[in-house]
Design an enzyme around this catalytic site. Structure first.
Site, PDB file in Angstrom:
ATOM      1  N   ARG A 166       1.523  -6.585  -9.928  1.00 39.57           N
ATOM      2  CA  ARG A 166       1.890  -6.017  -8.613  1.00 39.57           C
ATOM      3  C   ARG A 166       1.935  -7.088  -7.521  1.00 39.57           C
ATOM      4  NH1 ARG A 166      -3.201  -2.716  -5.893  1.00 39.57           N
ATOM      5  NH2 ARG A 166      -4.741  -4.405  -6.044  1.00 39.57           N
ATOM      6  N   GLU A 220      -2.037   8.892 -11.316  1.00 45.17           N
ATOM      7  CA  GLU A 220      -1.621   7.616 -11.907  1.00 45.17           C
ATOM      8  C   GLU A 220      -1.663   7.643 -13.443  1.00 45.17           C
ATOM      9  OE1 GLU A 220      -4.442   4.851 -10.239  1.00 45.17           O
ATOM     10  OE2 GLU A 220      -4.620   6.124  -8.479  1.00 45.17           O
ATOM     11  N   GLN A 237      -8.636  -6.988  -9.067  1.00 47.20           N
ATOM     12  CA  GLN A 237      -8.324  -5.549  -9.045  1.00 47.20           C
ATOM     13  C   GLN A 237      -6.857  -5.284  -9.418  1.00 47.20           C
ATOM     14  OE1 GLN A 237      -9.985  -2.782  -8.535  1.00 47.20           O
ATOM     15  NE2 GLN A 237      -9.081  -1.455  -6.978  1.00 47.20           N
ATOM     16  N   ARG A 242       0.841  -1.208   0.000  1.00 42.04           N
ATOM     17  CA  ARG A 242       0.000   0.000   0.000  1.00 42.04           C
ATOM     18  C   ARG A 242       0.876   1.259   0.000  1.00 42.04           C
ATOM     19  NH1 ARG A 242      -4.653   0.665  -1.670  1.00 42.04           N
ATOM     20  NH2 ARG A 242      -5.456  -1.056  -0.451  1.00 42.04           N
ATOM     21  N   HIS A 284       0.447   3.441 -10.393  1.00 45.17           N
ATOM     22  CA  HIS A 284      -0.478   3.915  -9.359  1.00 45.17           C
ATOM     23  C   HIS A 284       0.272   4.678  -8.256  1.00 45.17           C
ATOM     24  CE1 HIS A 284      -3.637   3.713  -6.342  1.00 45.17           C
ATOM     25  NE2 HIS A 284      -4.420   3.027  -7.118  1.00 45.17           N
ATOM     26  N   ASP A 339     -12.203   9.887  -7.132  1.00 43.01           N
ATOM     27  CA  ASP A 339     -11.716   8.698  -7.834  1.00 43.01           C
ATOM     28  C   ASP A 339     -12.107   8.860  -9.305  1.00 43.01           C
ATOM     29  OD1 ASP A 339     -11.978   5.085  -7.194  1.00 43.01           O
ATOM     30  OD2 ASP A 339     -10.808   6.262  -8.636  1.00 43.01           O
TER      31      ASP A 339
HETATM   32  O1  TA6 Z   1      -6.622   4.506  -7.974  1.00 37.52           O
HETATM   33  C1  TA6 Z   1      -7.933   4.279  -8.155  1.00 37.52           C
HETATM   34  C2  TA6 Z   1      -8.386   2.923  -7.601  1.00 37.52           C
HETATM   35  O2  TA6 Z   1      -8.857   2.141  -8.654  1.00 37.52           O
HETATM   36  C3  TA6 Z   1      -9.443   3.191  -6.538  1.00 37.52           C
HETATM   37  O3  TA6 Z   1     -10.731   2.855  -7.011  1.00 37.52           O
HETATM   38  C4  TA6 Z   1      -9.011   2.324  -5.354  1.00 37.52           C
HETATM   39  O4  TA6 Z   1      -9.580   1.033  -5.445  1.00 37.52           O
HETATM   40  C5  TA6 Z   1      -7.500   2.326  -5.541  1.00 37.52           C
HETATM   41  O5  TA6 Z   1      -7.323   2.177  -6.946  1.00 37.52           O
HETATM   42  C6  TA6 Z   1      -6.736   1.325  -4.705  1.00 37.52           C
HETATM   43  O6  TA6 Z   1      -6.929   0.026  -5.187  1.00 37.52           O
HETATM   44  P1  TA6 Z   1      -6.269  -1.190  -4.347  1.00 37.52           P
HETATM   45  O7  TA6 Z   1      -6.653  -2.438  -5.075  1.00 37.52           O
HETATM   46  O8  TA6 Z   1      -4.772  -0.967  -4.344  1.00 37.52           O
HETATM   47  O9  TA6 Z   1      -6.835  -1.071  -2.954  1.00 37.52           O
END
Ligand code: TA6
Length: 285
Positions: free
Chosen positions: A83, A257, A78, A60, A153, A197
């Site tokens: 990563r 990002e 996601q 994080r 990111h 966001d």
């Molecule tokens: O940066 C935008 C995003 O897609 C947000 O919607 C939020 O989910 C963030 O990324 C962090 O994602 P993660 O999977 O690292 O918690």
């Protein structure tokens, strides 16, 4: 500097140092940059004090490399699996490192497409300003067309979220991820008094800046190859909902990002390579 094992978590990393004394740490896990400091030791990137350094969990903070998917823009989990995967070291110097992920196509059954993802990190200097350059290249090593979305990111360290404004996006169309992807148009600077966001589309490669009135500092964000830019601050509720993020930490971070997101997905024919980069310039007060 050779690969070292971080004693606090047993993970392998590289510590890069520029001639002027700036420092960056890059983990082999995810080719994940977790810190960038100027020569005075000031943190320019944010990493949560509650970050979990335990593969395959993504760390994080710093710069998660989102590939071959950004967010939920595809069938994968996601932000894709780069990563969450260990990279190999290709090359390193005192102030740079090149890492590679050689995906064979079995990493996720929903993505049976082999590719090589190379990530290069380079520390530099522009006058008095330290610079951070990160280049990614994706080569389709398979026999079928592959499509992807992606993002670097990046978590910036700021004095306080109420002190910052993002300029360079005036008039740019964005999709609001908090409003079901509704298309909107940015008016003036982006300021933060709630969760933000947004995926800004077809963003100019230079001109996006974070101005921090608390420190007087400015971050310039330059990009190439990435058409879009995501702007994110989780604010209160989302901060509380993330176990690897302090409830108050939304106040000291902001994500900008470079991304292939709303303008994607991009497609790569067998043998074809896409490349993208970001260069961050930190101008202290
Ligand atoms: O940066 C935008 C995003 O897609 C947000 O919607 C939020 O989910 C963030 O990324 C962090 O994602 P993660 O999977 O690292 O918690």
């Amino acid at each position: 500097m050779p690969v070292v094992v971080d004693e606090s978590n047993g993970m392998e990393k590289l510590v890069l140092k520029s001639e002027q004394g700036a420092i960056a740490e890059v983990y082999l896990h995810g080719a994940h940059v977790v810190s960038w400091q100027d020569a005075t030791g000031k943190d320019l990137m944010f990493t949560s004090k509650q970050a979990i350094f335990k593969p395959p969990k993504a760390i994080r903070g710093g710069v998660p490399v989102c590939f071959p998917q950004f967010g939920q823009l595809g069938p994968l989990g996601q932000h894709g699996f780069a990563r969450n995967t260990k990279f190999d070291l290709l090359q390193e110097t005192a102030d740079s490192a090149t890492l590679v992920l050689k995906a064979v196509g079995d990493e996720d059954e929903k993505y049976p497409y082999p590719f090589e993802l190379t990530v290069r990190v380079q520390l530099g200097q522009q006058g008095d300003a330290p610079t951070f350059t990160q280049e990614v290249a994706a080569n389709n090593t398979g026999s079928e067309e592959m499509s992807f979305t992606a993002a670097l990111h990046t978590y910036f360290k700021i004095s306080a979220i109420g002190n910052v404004a993002v300029s360079g996006l005036d008039g740019v169309t964005y999709t609001d991820s908090l409003q079901g992807g509704q298309r909107m148009q940015q008016s003036g600077d982006v300021i933060f008094d709630q969760e933000v966001d947004r995926i800004y589309l077809a963003v100019p490669d230079s001109g996006v800046q974070i101005s921090d009135s608390g420190s007087g500092a400015v971050f310039e964000v330059h990009k190439a190859g990435f058409p879009d830019a995501v702007v994110w601050n989780p604010w209160v509720a989302k901060a509380q909902a993330m176990a690897d993020f302090g409830d108050e930490e939304y106040k000291e971070m902001l994500c900008i990002e470079p991304a292939v997101a709303g303008s994607g997905p991009y497609k790569l024919a067998p043998g074809q390579t896409w490349s993208g980069s970001q260069t961050l310039v930190y101008k202290a007060a």
